[in-house]
Each structure stands twice: as C-alpha cells, then as structure tokens.
Design a protein around this motif. Structure first.
Motif, PDB file in Angstrom:
ATOM      1  N   ALA A  75     -52.660  27.772 -11.595  1.00  0.00           N
ATOM      2  CA  ALA A  75     -52.251  29.056 -11.033  1.00  0.00           C
ATOM      3  C   ALA A  75     -52.196  30.157 -12.088  1.00  0.00           C
ATOM      4  O   ALA A  75     -52.193  31.339 -11.748  1.00  0.00           O
ATOM      5  N   LEU A  76     -52.148  29.777 -13.373  1.00  0.00           N
ATOM      6  CA  LEU A  76     -52.099  30.768 -14.449  1.00  0.00           C
ATOM      7  C   LEU A  76     -53.496  31.070 -15.011  1.00  0.00           C
ATOM      8  O   LEU A  76     -53.611  31.646 -16.095  1.00  0.00           O
ATOM      9  N   ARG A  77     -54.536  30.708 -14.281  1.00  0.00           N
ATOM     10  CA  ARG A  77     -55.884  31.032 -14.735  1.00  0.00           C
ATOM     11  C   ARG A  77     -56.119  32.542 -14.639  1.00  0.00           C
ATOM     12  O   ARG A  77     -55.410  33.255 -13.923  1.00  0.00           O
ATOM     13  N   GLU A  78     -57.129  32.999 -15.355  1.00  0.00           N
ATOM     14  CA  GLU A  78     -57.467  34.413 -15.304  1.00  0.00           C
ATOM     15  C   GLU A  78     -58.029  34.781 -13.935  1.00  0.00           C
ATOM     16  O   GLU A  78     -58.361  33.913 -13.129  1.00  0.00           O
ATOM     17  N   CYS A  79     -58.163  36.076 -13.710  1.00  0.00           N
ATOM     18  CA  CYS A  79     -58.747  36.548 -12.456  1.00  0.00           C
ATOM     19  C   CYS A  79     -60.184  36.055 -12.354  1.00  0.00           C
ATOM     20  O   CYS A  79     -60.959  36.125 -13.314  1.00  0.00           O
ATOM     21  N   ASP A  80     -60.550  35.551 -11.198  1.00  0.00           N
ATOM     22  CA  ASP A  80     -61.915  35.091 -10.965  1.00  0.00           C
ATOM     23  C   ASP A  80     -62.836  36.309 -10.873  1.00  0.00           C
ATOM     24  O   ASP A  80     -62.735  37.101  -9.937  1.00  0.00           O
ATOM     25  N   MET A  81     -63.738  36.446 -11.850  1.00  0.00           N
ATOM     26  CA  MET A  81     -64.595  37.627 -11.906  1.00  0.00           C
ATOM     27  C   MET A  81     -65.990  37.386 -11.334  1.00  0.00           C
ATOM     28  O   MET A  81     -66.894  38.218 -11.519  1.00  0.00           O
ATOM     29  N   GLY A  82     -66.173  36.302 -10.632  1.00  0.00           N
ATOM     30  CA  GLY A  82     -67.417  36.082  -9.899  1.00  0.00           C
ATOM     31  C   GLY A  82     -68.666  36.244 -10.746  1.00  0.00           C
ATOM     32  O   GLY A  82     -68.812  35.620 -11.793  1.00  0.00           O
ATOM     33  N   VAL A 147     -52.966  37.627 -17.573  1.00  0.00           N
ATOM     34  CA  VAL A 147     -51.920  36.990 -16.770  1.00  0.00           C
ATOM     35  C   VAL A 147     -50.562  37.628 -17.069  1.00  0.00           C
ATOM     36  O   VAL A 147     -49.769  37.882 -16.161  1.00  0.00           O
ATOM     37  N   VAL A 148     -50.309  37.906 -18.342  1.00  0.00           N
ATOM     38  CA  VAL A 148     -49.056  38.564 -18.711  1.00  0.00           C
ATOM     39  C   VAL A 148     -48.991  39.954 -18.091  1.00  0.00           C
ATOM     40  O   VAL A 148     -47.947  40.381 -17.588  1.00  0.00           O
ATOM     41  N   ARG A 149     -50.102  40.668 -18.093  1.00  0.00           N
ATOM     42  CA  ARG A 149     -50.146  42.002 -17.470  1.00  0.00           C
ATOM     43  C   ARG A 149     -49.836  41.911 -15.977  1.00  0.00           C
ATOM     44  O   ARG A 149     -49.083  42.717 -15.425  1.00  0.00           O
ATOM     45  N   ALA A 150     -50.425  40.922 -15.310  1.00  0.00           N
ATOM     46  CA  ALA A 150     -50.192  40.757 -13.872  1.00  0.00           C
ATOM     47  C   ALA A 150     -48.732  40.443 -13.595  1.00  0.00           C
ATOM     48  O   ALA A 150     -48.138  40.960 -12.629  1.00  0.00           O
ATOM     49  N   ALA A 151     -48.125  39.600 -14.435  1.00  0.00           N
ATOM     50  CA  ALA A 151     -46.704  39.275 -14.260  1.00  0.00           C
ATOM     51  C   ALA A 151     -45.849  40.514 -14.440  1.00  0.00           C
ATOM     52  O   ALA A 151     -44.872  40.728 -13.702  1.00  0.00           O
ATOM     53  N   PHE A 152     -46.185  41.323 -15.422  1.00  0.00           N
ATOM     54  CA  PHE A 152     -45.464  42.569 -15.683  1.00  0.00           C
ATOM     55  C   PHE A 152     -45.460  43.451 -14.422  1.00  0.00           C
ATOM     56  O   PHE A 152     -44.416  43.947 -13.992  1.00  0.00           O
ATOM     57  N   VAL A 153     -46.626  43.640 -13.826  1.00  0.00           N
ATOM     58  CA  VAL A 153     -46.751  44.490 -12.638  1.00  0.00           C
ATOM     59  C   VAL A 153     -45.971  43.894 -11.475  1.00  0.00           C
ATOM     60  O   VAL A 153     -45.266  44.607 -10.741  1.00  0.00           O
TER      61      VAL A 153
END
Length: 204
Positions: A75-82, A147-153
């Motif tokens: 679940a802590l993987r980076e955003c899937d950029m296709g 992931v840290v940025r996403a958690a911050f938001v």
C-alpha cells in the motif's frame, strides 16, 4: 494518546533532475553517504514496535542500512504512472505536453493510464487509518518522498493540488500522532552531515 507514526523519506537513487516515474533503481553513492551521515539521528527510530517500508529498492535499502529490518507494504508503493513509468517529467513533457498539463491540473485525471493523484493520496491515507489502534503504539516507515507528500496532504485534509507544493528531502522525517481521522503533523528537518573534524594545530 493514540498512535505515533514516523515517516522517513528514502535516501536518493539519482539526482533530482534524473528522477524517473516509478523509479526502481537502488541507492546511488550519494544516497549511501547520506544514510551514513544521518544514521546517528535516525537509527533510534528503529525501536518502534512496527517497522515498514515502501516496496522499492531504495526504501528497502534505506531501512536495512538503518537497522530497521522493515516489512515492505504494498500500500506504500509509489503512484502507478502507467505508460510514463521509467521516464523523466522532462521526457514526458517533450512527448505529450497536453497530457502533462492535464495531469498537473486535475487530480482525478490519469492520462498515463495509471493511478490518478487523488486515488494515490486516498490509498496512502487508508493505509494510515488502518494501522493498529493501540494507544501509545509507535510505527516507523521508510517511504518514497511521493508517499510522504501524499500523507502530508491527507493528514492536513488539504486540497489535492497542495501535493505539488510539498518538498520532501531525502531522509527528512514527518511524525504523525493521533488516530484514524484525527491526525496531527510534526515536521523534522533532514539530518545534516557530521562536520569533518581536523586536528588542532597550535599557532606559532
């Protein structure tokens, strides 16, 4: 008292301009040096009851080098950029500037065919909100800067576009305290390299 979750940004695997989407390269020489310099400040975090990491080579290596022996969390993987996986932002912008503009301007868009930014932020938030809820529990997770940025938001309940205005330096930490739906955020500076000590030479 609630939970205490400390996120440690993984050390670098490339220079900022050379970063690639879904980058799976290991730590580079600069990254290893940074880990060594930061070890004194970060190793004690390994005393947490639960220790996790993003499932990327540099996150795993950072956690192992700090003695955390972390458990990789899908679940802590980076955003899937296709289709953009493995490319730099500059390369994608040169190939398809309209798609980059759509991606940056609309958090629900996924012109690369992968995961929208909003879904990514929500996924990271869901991981936080499903941690063991024992009062006083401590958790450390080495995670990709994204992931840290996403958690911050997520924790601040900020608009998704805030994601683009958050700068996470390698080996900086963010501590979250509280419980699902009621998090508080504490920022810590990135550890600085230890000064080089030179022998004292008395004057004439």
């Amino acid at each position: 008292m609630g939970l205490r979750v400390t996120l440690v940004a993984a050390a670098r695997s490339s220079s900022l301009l050379a970063e690639r989407f879904d980058d799976d390269r290991p730590l580079d020489a600069a990254g290893w040096y940074e880990v060594q310099c930061a070890a004194e400040a970060l190793v004690p975090l390994g005393g947490a009851e639960l220790r996790y990491c993003s499932p990327t080579p540099r996150s795993r290596a950072t956690g192992e080098a700090l003695g955390y022996a972390p458990l990789a969390q899908p679940a802590l993987r980076e955003c899937d950029m296709g289709r953009w996986r493995g490319l730099t932002l500059a390369e994608v912008a040169a190939l398809d500037p309209a798609s980059v503009d759509a991606w940056l301007g609309d958090p629900r868009s996924a012109p690369h065919g992968g995961e929208p930014l909003l879904a990514f932020i929500t996924r990271i938030g869901n991981w936080l909100d499903t941690r063991p809820a024992d009062d006083g529990a401590t958790i450390v997770a080495v995670a990709e800067p994204s992931v840290v940025r996403a958690a911050f938001v997520y924790v601040l309940k900020a608009p998704p576009a805030t994601y683009w205005n958050v700068d996470v330096r390698p080996l900086s930490t963010v501590t979250l305290t509280g419980r699902p739906g009621g998090w508080h955020l504490q920022l810590e500076p990135a550890p600085r390299p230890a000064p080089v000590m030179r022998p004292y030479t008395p004057g004439p």
